[in-house]
Design a protein around this motif. Structure first.
Motif, PDB file in Angstrom:
ATOM      1  N   LYS A 138     -10.278  -1.451 -10.619  1.00  0.00           N
ATOM      2  CA  LYS A 138     -10.709  -0.425  -9.669  1.00  0.00           C
ATOM      3  C   LYS A 138     -11.340  -1.031  -8.418  1.00  0.00           C
ATOM      4  O   LYS A 138     -11.928  -0.313  -7.607  1.00  0.00           O
ATOM      5  N   ARG A 139     -11.183  -2.351  -8.267  1.00  0.00           N
ATOM      6  CA  ARG A 139     -11.623  -2.964  -7.019  1.00  0.00           C
ATOM      7  C   ARG A 139     -10.848  -2.372  -5.845  1.00  0.00           C
ATOM      8  O   ARG A 139      -9.696  -1.981  -5.994  1.00  0.00           O
ATOM      9  N   LYS A 140     -11.494  -2.385  -4.690  1.00  0.00           N
ATOM     10  CA  LYS A 140     -10.864  -1.822  -3.499  1.00  0.00           C
ATOM     11  C   LYS A 140     -10.758  -2.900  -2.422  1.00  0.00           C
ATOM     12  O   LYS A 140     -11.779  -3.391  -1.926  1.00  0.00           O
ATOM     13  N   TYR A 141      -9.525  -3.238  -2.090  1.00  0.00           N
ATOM     14  CA  TYR A 141      -9.263  -4.206  -1.029  1.00  0.00           C
ATOM     15  C   TYR A 141      -9.267  -3.463   0.299  1.00  0.00           C
ATOM     16  O   TYR A 141      -8.537  -2.476   0.475  1.00  0.00           O
ATOM     17  N   ILE A 142     -10.106  -3.902   1.219  1.00  0.00           N
ATOM     18  CA  ILE A 142     -10.288  -3.186   2.488  1.00  0.00           C
ATOM     19  C   ILE A 142      -8.977  -3.124   3.261  1.00  0.00           C
ATOM     20  O   ILE A 142      -8.687  -2.130   3.945  1.00  0.00           O
ATOM     21  N   TRP A 143      -8.174  -4.151   3.158  1.00  0.00           N
ATOM     22  CA  TRP A 143      -6.818  -4.172   3.709  1.00  0.00           C
ATOM     23  C   TRP A 143      -6.083  -2.879   3.307  1.00  0.00           C
ATOM     24  O   TRP A 143      -5.550  -2.162   4.153  1.00  0.00           O
ATOM     25  N   SER A 144      -6.087  -2.558   2.005  1.00  0.00           N
ATOM     26  CA  SER A 144      -5.351  -1.394   1.500  1.00  0.00           C
ATOM     27  C   SER A 144      -6.049  -0.079   1.830  1.00  0.00           C
ATOM     28  O   SER A 144      -5.390   0.933   2.098  1.00  0.00           O
ATOM     29  N   GLN A 145      -7.380  -0.077   1.814  1.00  0.00           N
ATOM     30  CA  GLN A 145      -8.113   1.165   2.118  1.00  0.00           C
ATOM     31  C   GLN A 145      -7.902   1.581   3.573  1.00  0.00           C
ATOM     32  O   GLN A 145      -7.744   2.764   3.875  1.00  0.00           O
ATOM     33  N   GLY A 146      -7.908   0.595   4.483  1.00  0.00           N
ATOM     34  CA  GLY A 146      -7.628   0.913   5.884  1.00  0.00           C
ATOM     35  C   GLY A 146      -6.230   1.453   6.068  1.00  0.00           C
ATOM     36  O   GLY A 146      -5.993   2.379   6.848  1.00  0.00           O
ATOM     37  N   ARG A 147      -5.278   0.882   5.335  1.00  0.00           N
ATOM     38  CA  ARG A 147      -3.897   1.369   5.395  1.00  0.00           C
ATOM     39  C   ARG A 147      -3.803   2.801   4.880  1.00  0.00           C
ATOM     40  O   ARG A 147      -3.091   3.631   5.459  1.00  0.00           O
ATOM     41  N   PHE A 148      -4.513   3.100   3.795  1.00  0.00           N
ATOM     42  CA  PHE A 148      -4.464   4.461   3.246  1.00  0.00           C
ATOM     43  C   PHE A 148      -5.076   5.458   4.224  1.00  0.00           C
ATOM     44  O   PHE A 148      -4.574   6.589   4.357  1.00  0.00           O
ATOM     45  N   LEU A 149      -6.142   5.061   4.917  1.00  0.00           N
ATOM     46  CA  LEU A 149      -6.728   5.944   5.928  1.00  0.00           C
ATOM     47  C   LEU A 149      -5.724   6.212   7.038  1.00  0.00           C
ATOM     48  O   LEU A 149      -5.574   7.360   7.492  1.00  0.00           O
ATOM     49  N   TRP A 150      -5.021   5.179   7.492  1.00  0.00           N
ATOM     50  CA  TRP A 150      -3.996   5.362   8.527  1.00  0.00           C
ATOM     51  C   TRP A 150      -2.955   6.369   8.065  1.00  0.00           C
ATOM     52  O   TRP A 150      -2.599   7.303   8.809  1.00  0.00           O
ATOM     53  N   LEU A 151      -2.457   6.191   6.840  1.00  0.00           N
ATOM     54  CA  LEU A 151      -1.427   7.094   6.318  1.00  0.00           C
ATOM     55  C   LEU A 151      -1.935   8.525   6.244  1.00  0.00           C
ATOM     56  O   LEU A 151      -1.226   9.467   6.620  1.00  0.00           O
ATOM     57  N   SER A 152      -3.144   8.691   5.742  1.00  0.00           N
ATOM     58  CA  SER A 152      -3.705  10.035   5.612  1.00  0.00           C
ATOM     59  C   SER A 152      -3.762  10.733   6.966  1.00  0.00           C
ATOM     60  O   SER A 152      -3.407  11.919   7.096  1.00  0.00           O
ATOM     61  N   CYS A 153      -4.210  10.006   7.974  1.00  0.00           N
ATOM     62  CA  CYS A 153      -4.332  10.591   9.312  1.00  0.00           C
ATOM     63  C   CYS A 153      -2.976  10.971   9.893  1.00  0.00           C
ATOM     64  O   CYS A 153      -2.825  12.058  10.487  1.00  0.00           O
ATOM     65  N   TRP A 154      -1.977  10.112   9.732  1.00  0.00           N
ATOM     66  CA  TRP A 154      -0.683  10.414  10.318  1.00  0.00           C
ATOM     67  C   TRP A 154       0.094  11.471   9.533  1.00  0.00           C
ATOM     68  O   TRP A 154       0.867  12.244  10.112  1.00  0.00           O
ATOM     69  N   LEU A 155      -0.155  11.566   8.240  1.00  0.00           N
ATOM     70  CA  LEU A 155       0.421  12.680   7.477  1.00  0.00           C
ATOM     71  C   LEU A 155      -0.177  14.001   7.952  1.00  0.00           C
ATOM     72  O   LEU A 155       0.538  15.005   8.125  1.00  0.00           O
ATOM     73  N   LEU A 156      -1.474  14.003   8.188  1.00  0.00           N
ATOM     74  CA  LEU A 156      -2.127  15.216   8.702  1.00  0.00           C
ATOM     75  C   LEU A 156      -1.632  15.558  10.100  1.00  0.00           C
ATOM     76  O   LEU A 156      -1.491  16.737  10.456  1.00  0.00           O
ATOM     77  N   GLN A 157      -1.335  14.529  10.903  1.00  0.00           N
ATOM     78  CA  GLN A 157      -0.787  14.784  12.228  1.00  0.00           C
ATOM     79  C   GLN A 157       0.589  15.435  12.132  1.00  0.00           C
ATOM     80  O   GLN A 157       0.902  16.383  12.865  1.00  0.00           O
TER      81      GLN A 157
END
Length: 417
Positions: free
Chosen positions: A47-66
């Motif tokens: 359940k570790r969180k790699y910031i590389w992947s978390q930033g990518r998931f935030l990008w995806l979430s924002c563009w899906l909402l767009q």
């Protein structure tokens, strides 16, 4: 397949195969997303969180909402919460006191001593995610923080005092990956600054041109030199990364929107030549698909080695078939088809599409996503690539870009279509 059929196909793949998997992976306790799945995605091993992947998931979430706001796709209201909580998690846990991104944290955000300030790529993907969030929310305050992070990142790059885990750049080498990711970052920052009507946005144009020039300065004999070396017969000098060439191409094309008209046509013709070369050298004529790395003359990379981790990576994994080069290739070939109208891009797209959709999607629709890592014959391979995670980024990003392109939201046709 006509464009309307392609739009329908990619929306169905996005909504029915990709998003259900990632909705199940969201951490509803602390925010962010779990990514440490084995390749067949049936087991979460950490359940570790790699910031590389978390930033990518935030990008995806924002563009899906767009896309949802534009009326292009239907999307659960929960994605607003996913974006908000991922952003909050990152702002609370991803940064050190000096403003640099940590590499990974525990599920609750606790920092890990040996995974701290070890990769500028963590900073880059954190920047991409936060920038997308600032644009989605039309929030100047968040964007101001993005500008500060970018300035600090660029200062580190210019000083030469930075690390690039998980694959350190060999001493004395230049890596294509650095100007490549920085071009992507600064182009999106410029676009957000434009959206927010930031008065001092135009200084980012020189940064866009700088990184385009840096990438093109690495071109030799119709290929991008992925890693420079003083020995032209070394493995570092001779190997080719077809996926990076294709991804870098669309980064450059997106950046070209904002530079002078008179440089576009010549540069685009050069990019087409680079991509044709990468596809021809990278395509596996025996089993289909794109090889991860190839020699300048094709197939297995050759040349003198200097016992670096990066060289081991090239030699040991050259014949694997990975999700991300194929996802990037789908978008890049469609983009070049729209730009040039040359039938070669339609042919390459169709060849890639046929291979990709018969090879990568998980056979169990209830699980969804792709089994992302394959051997040369296309069979699933239990192997770690870069990070010990399942990547939430390349496939969905490519789908978003394809949908926007085909629906006419990306006016990149600089010359006859």
């Amino acid at each position: 397949m006509e464009d309307e059929q392609l739009i329908k196909k990619y929306k169905e793949e996005l909504i029915e195969r990709m998003l259900p998997f990632w909705e199940r992976a969201v951490d509803r306790d602390y925010g962010g997303v779990f990514t440490c799945f084995v390749n067949d995605q049936e087991q979460l091993v950490s359940k570790r969180k790699y910031i590389w992947s978390q930033g990518r998931f935030l990008w995806l979430s924002c563009w899906l909402l767009q896309l949802k706001r534009e009326g292009s796709i239907s999307l659960s209201e929960a994605w607003e919460d996913y974006a908000d909580r991922t952003f909050t998690f990152l702002m609370e846990h991803a940064l050190l006191d000096n403003g640099h991104a940590v590499f990974a944290v525990e599920q609750d955000g606790t920092k890990i001593d040996d995974l701290m300030d070890t990769s500028i790529f963590a900073d880059c993907f954190l920047l991409l995610g936060c920038n997308a969030y600032a644009r989605l929310k039309q929030d100047r305050s968040i964007f101001s923080d993005v500008e500060v992070m970018y300035t600090k990142l660029l200062s580190r790059i210019d000083s030469g005092n930075f690390q690039t885990d998980p694959y350190p750049i060999p001493e004395g080498s230049r890596s294509h990956s650095v100007p490549m990711i920085l071009l992507n970052v600064v182009t999106e920052i410029y676009e957000t600054a434009t959206s927010l009507k930031i008065s001092k946005k135009d200084h980012y144009l020189s940064h866009i041109q700088r990184f385009i020039d840096e990438i093109l300065s690495l071109v030799e004999e119709n290929r991008i030199v992925e890693m420079t070396s003083t020995n032209p017969e070394s493995l570092l000098s001779r190997h080719v990364n077809p996926g990076h060439t294709l991804e870098s191409t669309w980064f450059i094309i997106h950046g070209l929107r904002y530079v002078k008209e008179d440089v576009r046509v010549e540069t685009l013709e050069q990019l087409e030549t680079l991509c044709v070369h990468a596809l021809k050298k990278g395509w596996d004529t025996e089993f289909g698909g794109l090889l991860r790395f190839v020699d300048v003359d094709g197939l297995e990379p050759e040349g003198e080695q200097y016992d670096t981790h990066y060289e081991w990576l090239v030699a040991a994994t050259w014949d694997t078939k990975l999700w991300w080069p194929h996802a990037e290739a789908l978008y890049t070939t469609l983009l070049l088809r729209n730009l040039s109208g040359d039938c070669i891009w339609k042919d390459w797209y169709e060849k890639l599409e046929s291979y990709v959709f018969k090879t990568f999607p998980h056979p169990d629709q209830s699980i969804g996503e792709w089994i992302q890592i394959r051997d040369r014959k296309g069979e699933p391979l239990n192997q770690v690539v870069a990070l010990p995670v399942k990547d939430p980024f390349h496939i969905i990003r490519a789908y978003i870009l394809v949908i926007q392109l085909l629906e006419g939201e990306m006016p990149y046709a600089f010359r006859g279509k």
